[in-house]
Write a protein that holds these residues in place. Structure first.
Motif, mmCIF file in Angstrom:
data_model
loop_
_atom_site.group_PDB
_atom_site.id
_atom_site.type_symbol
_atom_site.label_atom_id
_atom_site.label_comp_id
_atom_site.label_asym_id
_atom_site.label_seq_id
_atom_site.Cartn_x
_atom_site.Cartn_y
_atom_site.Cartn_z
ATOM 1 N N GLU A 125 25.755 15.801 -40.224
ATOM 2 C CA GLU A 125 24.755 16.761 -39.742
ATOM 3 C C GLU A 125 23.356 16.297 -40.145
ATOM 4 N N ILE A 126 23.247 15.868 -41.400
ATOM 5 C CA ILE A 126 21.931 15.426 -41.884
ATOM 6 C C ILE A 126 21.495 14.178 -41.137
ATOM 7 N N ALA A 127 22.462 13.247 -40.932
ATOM 8 C CA ALA A 127 22.137 12.031 -40.196
ATOM 9 C C ALA A 127 21.607 12.377 -38.814
ATOM 10 N N ALA A 128 22.268 13.342 -38.177
ATOM 11 C CA ALA A 128 21.830 13.742 -36.836
ATOM 12 C C ALA A 128 20.423 14.324 -36.880
ATOM 13 N N ASN A 129 20.163 15.110 -37.925
ATOM 14 C CA ASN A 129 18.824 15.688 -38.063
ATOM 15 C C ASN A 129 17.764 14.616 -38.239
ATOM 16 N N ILE A 130 18.085 13.642 -39.107
ATOM 17 C CA ILE A 130 17.126 12.550 -39.339
ATOM 18 C C ILE A 130 16.857 11.827 -38.026
ATOM 19 N N GLU A 131 17.938 11.514 -37.314
ATOM 20 C CA GLU A 131 17.770 10.800 -36.039
ATOM 21 C C GLU A 131 16.904 11.594 -35.073
ATOM 22 N N LYS A 132 17.080 12.907 -35.122
ATOM 23 C CA LYS A 132 16.310 13.731 -34.206
ATOM 24 C C LYS A 132 14.820 13.699 -34.557
ATOM 25 N N VAL A 133 14.543 13.815 -35.861
ATOM 26 C CA VAL A 133 13.149 13.828 -36.301
ATOM 27 C C VAL A 133 12.462 12.517 -35.905
ATOM 28 N N TYR A 134 13.164 11.397 -36.099
ATOM 29 C CA TYR A 134 12.556 10.105 -35.810
ATOM 30 C C TYR A 134 12.794 9.667 -34.361
ATOM 31 N N HIS A 135 13.381 10.520 -33.537
ATOM 32 C CA HIS A 135 13.702 10.206 -32.136
ATOM 33 C C HIS A 135 14.650 9.028 -32.031
ATOM 34 N N LEU A 136 15.462 8.806 -33.057
ATOM 35 C CA LEU A 136 16.332 7.628 -33.023
ATOM 36 C C LEU A 136 17.522 7.831 -32.091
ATOM 37 N N ASN A 137 17.790 9.087 -31.681
ATOM 38 C CA ASN A 137 18.936 9.328 -30.809
ATOM 39 C C ASN A 137 18.605 9.131 -29.335
ATOM 40 N N GLU A 138 17.317 8.947 -29.046
ATOM 41 C CA GLU A 138 16.912 8.791 -27.639
ATOM 42 C C GLU A 138 17.104 7.328 -27.202
ATOM 43 N N PRO A 139 17.117 7.104 -25.884
ATOM 44 C CA PRO A 139 17.185 5.719 -25.413
ATOM 45 C C PRO A 139 15.952 4.936 -25.873
ATOM 46 N N LEU A 140 16.116 3.624 -25.969
ATOM 47 C CA LEU A 140 15.061 2.767 -26.510
ATOM 48 C C LEU A 140 13.742 2.924 -25.760
ATOM 49 N N LEU A 141 13.852 3.010 -24.429
ATOM 50 C CA LEU A 141 12.620 3.086 -23.633
ATOM 51 C C LEU A 141 11.862 4.370 -23.901
ATOM 52 N N VAL A 142 12.611 5.452 -24.130
ATOM 53 C CA VAL A 142 11.965 6.729 -24.431
ATOM 54 C C VAL A 142 11.281 6.635 -25.792
ATOM 55 N N GLN A 143 11.971 5.990 -26.750
ATOM 56 C CA GLN A 143 11.359 5.791 -28.064
ATOM 57 C C GLN A 143 10.055 5.005 -27.936
ATOM 58 N N TYR A 144 10.106 4.012 -27.057
ATOM 59 C CA TYR A 144 8.927 3.174 -26.821
ATOM 60 C C TYR A 144 7.778 4.022 -26.286
ATOM 61 N N GLY A 145 8.105 4.885 -25.337
ATOM 62 C CA GLY A 145 7.108 5.790 -24.774
ATOM 63 C C GLY A 145 6.487 6.677 -25.848
ATOM 64 N N TYR A 146 7.356 7.256 -26.692
ATOM 65 C CA TYR A 146 6.876 8.068 -27.801
ATOM 66 C C TYR A 146 5.915 7.269 -28.677
ATOM 67 N N TYR A 147 6.318 6.036 -28.955
ATOM 68 C CA TYR A 147 5.537 5.221 -29.879
ATOM 69 C C TYR A 147 4.132 4.986 -29.339
ATOM 70 N N ILE A 148 4.067 4.566 -28.066
ATOM 71 C CA ILE A 148 2.755 4.292 -27.472
ATOM 72 C C ILE A 148 1.913 5.569 -27.414
ATOM 73 N N TRP A 149 2.552 6.668 -27.020
ATOM 74 C CA TRP A 149 1.858 7.949 -26.938
ATOM 75 C C TRP A 149 1.250 8.295 -28.295
ATOM 76 N N ASN A 150 2.061 8.160 -29.345
ATOM 77 C CA ASN A 150 1.575 8.493 -30.684
ATOM 78 C C ASN A 150 0.464 7.546 -31.131
ATOM 79 N N LEU A 151 0.636 6.272 -30.807
ATOM 80 C CA LEU A 151 -0.386 5.292 -31.192
ATOM 81 C C LEU A 151 -1.733 5.667 -30.602
ATOM 82 N N LEU A 152 -1.706 6.083 -29.332
ATOM 83 C CA LEU A 152 -2.944 6.452 -28.661
ATOM 84 C C LEU A 152 -3.615 7.619 -29.367
#
Lengths: 289, 306
Positions: free
Chosen positions: B44-71
């Motif tokens: 459960e905790i692992a799932a929560n951590i993954e959710k917070v860091y968006h690690l459960n999403e597909p790589l491309l979505v993570q990439y989108g998040y990253y660029i968005w946040n960088l901006l």
């Protein structure tokens, strides 16, 4: 060079004569060969082995009686043997990575320059983009990614160093491909690849050799830098960077741990730089007056 | 001039984009994760951590998040320094690295150009040979060797200066010297070669033939073309100083970005390493851009060519 020299010399004779005349370069070459030989013959030169612990001599200063010529480190390991083994790693990395960059850079540059047009623009723009990156950081990123291994260092450094090589070879190729012997080869029915391999590359080798010689010290520096930070060569292997890092931490109590590896690294870098500069003077016909 | 700026931006922006993309995918594809601990984490905790860091999403979505946040100036949370964002860590270390780097750069420019000038004016004199030998030493001996040696001599043996820490100006002296030494050497060599070349050009002969005093020839006619290569070196020099500061901060125990970076690399702190790479890459690209513009301001030929 005077026009009325009594006798014409072959290119090899010119190089040999210049080498004899350039005392600093000759001395550098001799010192470098001695260091190289010592690193290869390390097991014959000392009774101690890599990683062997001498419990009676922990952290001792250089001593000829115990045959710890450079002293020992806090783990009782012989510094002389470690310095030579470290040198073997550093020199090997330097030479191999230079070969990797030579291979990639020469082919990339020759192909870009020979084909010209859009291909050339695209290929060289790619080089420009890579050039603008802070490479040390990318290599460190790679070590985070692939773990720390000596092979990674070879590949990473080779992959960085080829950029300048590609630029040099491309520049050479641009002028070489307009020369008559290339047209002659084309007329004789040689294919593109054969022309690049048989006619372009051999004629572009002069500046390439100079650059390779000058890139070896850069690569050794690069490797030492990574090893110094603990991101390069790992135990049980060692390199000058690793030893300098260990020495720097002990320098107040045991300065020899810093001084010997640092001297070896500095002398090697000096020699390689002098040889590179000397070779440039010999091979770079533009500066010959 | 404006067209020239656009042309330079067309190289700078893709470069930055390549950096971000390469950094992101390299780090995300890395084997092992920062949450691989010896004790298994409850799912459960692992799932929560993954959710917070968006690690459960597909790589491309993570990439989108990253660029968005960088901006938005957000480099994400540090994986290892808990309760810190990467932006906070970078802002914490940056003043130290910046003051170190800027001081070293000024020192390198002033001393390097000065030495190069003297060497060129007195070509083949003993002063010239001394300066050039010194430059050879500065180039051949890396700063991770110079720095401990300086600390050993001036800190330990003579006891004149502190060998570590941050806060007083005395603590800055040794790191700045160690960091700037290779650049002093390179700039001195460059200035000497450039001034010698300038002095041999025809318009210098004209100036001399008109009977102008050497002082005016040097400082009014020769100085601009002489300094052009030095100015174009400012970009690579920035990169070299940043790389060097990683080592120098490590040796002298300075709380700059370089130390976070090395620790991040050793601990596999993904976001921190990536944040520092992107931050420094942006800085270097910006510096290159400024140098290009400065170059165009000084040298009209560049403006005309484009």
């Amino acid at each position: 060079m005077s026009t009325q020299s009594k006798q014409l010399l072959s290119p090899n004779q010119v190089i040999f004569k210049s080498l004899i005349n350039n005392k600093i370069m000759l001395l550098s070459l001799i010192i470098l060969i001695l260091i190289g030989l010592a690193t290869v013959l390390a097991p014959l030169l000392s009774p101690w082995e890599l990683g062997e612990v001498d419990w009676d001599n922990i952290n001792t200063a250089p001593d000829w009686v115990t045959q710890h010529y450079f002293g020992t480190d806090p783990n009782g390991r012989d510094l002389f043997v470690h310095t030579l083994h470290g040198g073997r790693t550093s020199l090997m990395v330097g030479i191999l990575a230079a070969m990797v960059s030579l291979f990639i850079g020469v082919f990339y540059g020759a192909i870009a320059g020979y084909l010209g047009g859009w291909t050339d623009t695209l290929m060289m723009r790619f080089v420009d983009v890579l050039y603008a990156l802070p490479f040390m950081f990318f290599v460190i990123l790679l070590t985070v990614y692939f773990g720390k291994s000596i092979w990674l260092i070879f590949i990473a450094i080779g992959a960085v160093e080829w950029l300048t090589m590609a630029r040099i070879v491309r520049g050479q190729t641009l002028s070489l491909k307009e020369r008559a012997f290339v047209s002659a080869a084309k007329v004789a029915g040689a294919g593109h690849f054969a022309i690049i391999r048989r006619h372009i590359i051999p004629n572009a080798l002069g500046p390439v050799i100079v650059y390779v010689t000058l890139s070896v010290p850069q690569i050794i520096l690069f490797e030492s830098f990574l090893s110094f930070l603990g991101l390069g060569v790992q135990e049980p292997m060692t390199s000058w960077g690793v030893l300098i890092n260990e020495g720097a931490q002990q320098m107040e109590s045991a300065p020899w741990l810093l001084i010997f590896p640092a001297t070896f690294l500095a002398v090697t870098l000096f020699c390689l730089n002098f040889i590179g500069d000397g070779l440039r003077d010999i091979l770079d016909t533009k500066d010959r007056t | 001039m404006f067209r020239y700026l656009i042309k330079r931006l067309k190289i700078a922006i893709p470069t930055l984009f390549v950096v971000i993309t390469a950094a992101f995918f390299l780090i995300r594809l890395a084997p092992g994760g920062p949450f691989d601990t010896e004790k298994p984490i409850p799912p459960e905790i692992a799932a929560n951590i993954e959710k917070v860091y968006h690690l459960n999403e597909p790589l491309l979505v993570q990439y989108g998040y990253y660029i968005w946040n960088l901006l938005h100036g957000d480099f994400g949370l540090s994986f290892k320094y808990q309760d810190y964002t990467v932006t906070e860590l970078i802002l914490q270390g940056f003043p130290v690295s910046l003051s170190l780097g800027v001081t070293a750069m000024f020192l390198a420019l002033i001393i390097g150009i000065g030495l190069g000038f003297f060497a060129a004016i007195r070509q083949h004199s003993w002063l010239d040979h001394m300066i050039m030998s010194f430059a050879m030493i500065g180039i051949a001996i890396p700063n991770f060797v110079v720095a401990p040696l300086l600390a050993l001599i001036f800190g330990v043996l003579l006891g004149w200066l502190p060998t570590g820490g941050w806060g007083s100006w005395q603590q800055m002296i040794l790191p700045v010297i160690a960091l700037s030494l290779p650049q002093v050497a390179i700039i001195a060599r460059m200035t000497r070669a450039s001034l010698l070349e300038t002095l041999h050009s025809p318009y210098m002969d004209t100036a001399r033939a008109k009977g102008m005093p050497m002082r005016i020839i040097l400082f009014r006619h020769a100085i601009k073309p002489t300094l052009l290569p030095v100015i174009s070196w400012l970009g690579p020099a920035t990169a070299a100083l940043i790389t060097g500061s990683v080592v120098i901060e490590q040796i002298f125990g300075l709380p700059g970005i370089g130390r976070y970076f090395v620790n991040g690399a050793l601990n596999r702190d993904y976001t921190l390493v990536m944040g520092v790479v992107v931050f420094y890459a942006a800085l270097i690209i910006l510096m290159n851009l400024l140098v290009d513009l400065l170059y165009a301001v000084i040298d009209p030929r560049i403006r005309r060519d484009n």
